[in-house]
Scaffold this motif. Sequence first.
Motif, mmCIF file in Angstrom:
data_model
loop_
_atom_site.group_PDB
_atom_site.id
_atom_site.type_symbol
_atom_site.label_atom_id
_atom_site.label_comp_id
_atom_site.label_asym_id
_atom_site.label_seq_id
_atom_site.Cartn_x
_atom_site.Cartn_y
_atom_site.Cartn_z
ATOM 1 N N TRP A 1 8.218 -27.923 -4.533
ATOM 2 C CA TRP A 1 8.615 -27.143 -5.720
ATOM 3 C C TRP A 1 7.419 -26.401 -6.286
ATOM 4 N N CYS B 1 6.257 -23.545 -3.867
ATOM 5 C CA CYS B 1 7.181 -22.400 -3.921
ATOM 6 C C CYS B 1 7.061 -21.663 -5.243
ATOM 7 N N ASN B 2 6.845 -22.412 -6.317
ATOM 8 C CA ASN B 2 6.711 -21.797 -7.631
ATOM 9 C C ASN B 2 5.478 -20.906 -7.685
ATOM 10 N N GLN C 1 6.013 -17.934 -5.639
ATOM 11 C CA GLN C 1 7.150 -17.161 -6.130
ATOM 12 C C GLN C 1 8.200 -16.941 -5.041
ATOM 13 N N LYS C 2 8.569 -18.054 -4.387
ATOM 14 C CA LYS C 2 9.572 -18.033 -3.328
ATOM 15 C C LYS C 2 10.531 -19.186 -3.557
ATOM 16 N N GLU C 3 11.786 -18.981 -3.151
ATOM 17 C CA GLU C 3 12.757 -20.061 -3.263
ATOM 18 C C GLU C 3 12.452 -21.167 -2.263
ATOM 19 N N GLN C 4 12.009 -20.794 -1.094
ATOM 20 C CA GLN C 4 11.603 -21.768 -0.096
ATOM 21 C C GLN C 4 10.639 -21.123 0.892
#
Length: 204
Positions: free
Chosen positions: A167, A170-171, A174-177
């Motif tokens: 998490w 990804c944060n 700046q990506k969902e996954q």
Amino acid sequence: MSRIREKNQQLIIEVASREFATHGYAATKIVDVAKAANIPKPNVFYYFSSKDKLYYAVLQTVTQPLLEASRPLEEVEDPVEALQQYIVAKLRISQDHPYASKVFANEVMSGGSALPEDIGVELFNQSQMIIDKFATWSEQGLMDKVSPHHLMFAIWAATQTYADFSWQICNVMQKEQLDKGDYRQAAEFISQLVIKGCGVKTKP
């Protein structure tokens, strides 16, 4: 094993991995797994007769790849190539089994009380093999005189963090996954860090 049975077991294990990773072993109930998988509770008990056996199955999905990941260190003679393959294999576990990896990490952090004894023994033996291999490379002049224990710990931390702290990673990115390219870049960077930082040399 029939395809239907295998498919159902895989579904249950995948859902259970997410439930155990999110809520922990004690707080996770079979009924929660059944509800999340959208199947009747008796179906879960049909394949896994107890929560302990389901938990063991979840752990196996990550511990078996973990045990297999060190194979390059045993079979590949060249230290550079062996380390590169080992790091790729470790990152692949974080990529392919993110929830099960978190379950394993949570189990370790809680003291390993629910970790089956046979798995614990296999992982310990694997660790000793890795430490001995690193020490041998140092003695042969194929690697700097570094602590084999701490080198192993550093590789563990650098690779497993992509599952345990997904998490946050990804944060920041700046990506969902993360995608395959991200894991490839991670493998290349960690390999470079270890190989150059520890003075690992190609075997003549």
